[in-house]
Design an enzyme around this catalytic site. Structure first.
Site, PDB file in Angstrom:
ATOM      1  N   ASP A 136       0.860  -1.180   0.000  1.00  0.00           N
ATOM      2  CA  ASP A 136       0.000   0.000   0.000  1.00  0.00           C
ATOM      3  C   ASP A 136       0.898   1.232   0.000  1.00  0.00           C
ATOM      4  OD1 ASP A 136      -2.447  -1.360   0.024  1.00  0.00           O
ATOM      5  OD2 ASP A 136      -2.443  -1.513   2.200  1.00  0.00           O
ATOM      6  N   ASP A 145      -6.945  -1.403  -4.636  1.00  0.00           N
ATOM      7  CA  ASP A 145      -8.017  -1.050  -3.708  1.00  0.00           C
ATOM      8  C   ASP A 145      -8.987  -0.059  -4.341  1.00  0.00           C
ATOM      9  OD1 ASP A 145      -6.696  -2.631  -1.804  1.00  0.00           O
ATOM     10  OD2 ASP A 145      -5.619  -0.917  -0.974  1.00  0.00           O
TER      11      ASP A 145
END
Length: 165
Positions: free
Chosen positions: A119, A141
């Protein structure tokens, strides 16, 4: 293969390619691991976060067995979504499912390759001297959230289902 299914597959492949390319570039070329947080705008930073859990970092302490279970669950989910995509009756739902599938596979590749999802995007706001951060996320995401939003739109506002006799 129908044009609609091709559009869904194109969405999945595009999301997967962009997600993996962005992560590889940030890790190998930009070397975000050594740079630390990089301020891009007053409200957006690039940071490196290894998410060993699932959404919002849940189940981070489950170890290798937990990672294997998460991968197995994700594989089953992708298969179910692919069958749904193949049977979908609307273009928006088909593309939405492609976005979700591409994002899920992108994060699964990270989990398999690194033992965690990469991330890197962090939005934040400063109010009254306090900084409020959003969750750190990645392009996979974003695609998953966009796909779910499109499915919701299609189910509530899309073409109405045929009425049973």
């Amino acid at each position: 293969m129908t044009a609609q299914l091709r559009a869904g597959l194109f969405a999945a492949i595009t999301v997967l390619a962009l997600d993996q390319a962005s992560k590889l570039w940030l890790l190998r070329v930009f070397d975000i691991g050594h740079r630390g947080a990089v301020k891009v705008t007053p409200f957006f930073d690039l940071v490196l976060a290894w998410n060993t859990g699932i959404s919002y970092g849940w189940f981070q302490n489950e170890g290798a067995a937990g990672q294997a279970v998460l991968l197995a669950v994700k594989a089953v989910a992708v298969i179910i979504l692919a069958v749904w995509m193949a049977r979908s009756r609307t273009l928006i739902a088909t593309i939405a499912l492609g976005l979700i599938i591409g994002g899920a596979i992108g994060n699964a590749i990270d989990r398999f390759a690194y033992g965690a999802v990469v991330d890197f995007a962090l939005f934040h706001v400063q109010i009254g001297g306090n900084t409020f951060n959003w969750y750190v996320f990645n392009l996979a995401d974003v695609a998953i959230v966009a796909g779910v939003a499109a499915l919701l739109y299609d189910s509530f506002l899309g073409i109405p289902a045929a009425k049973a006799p």
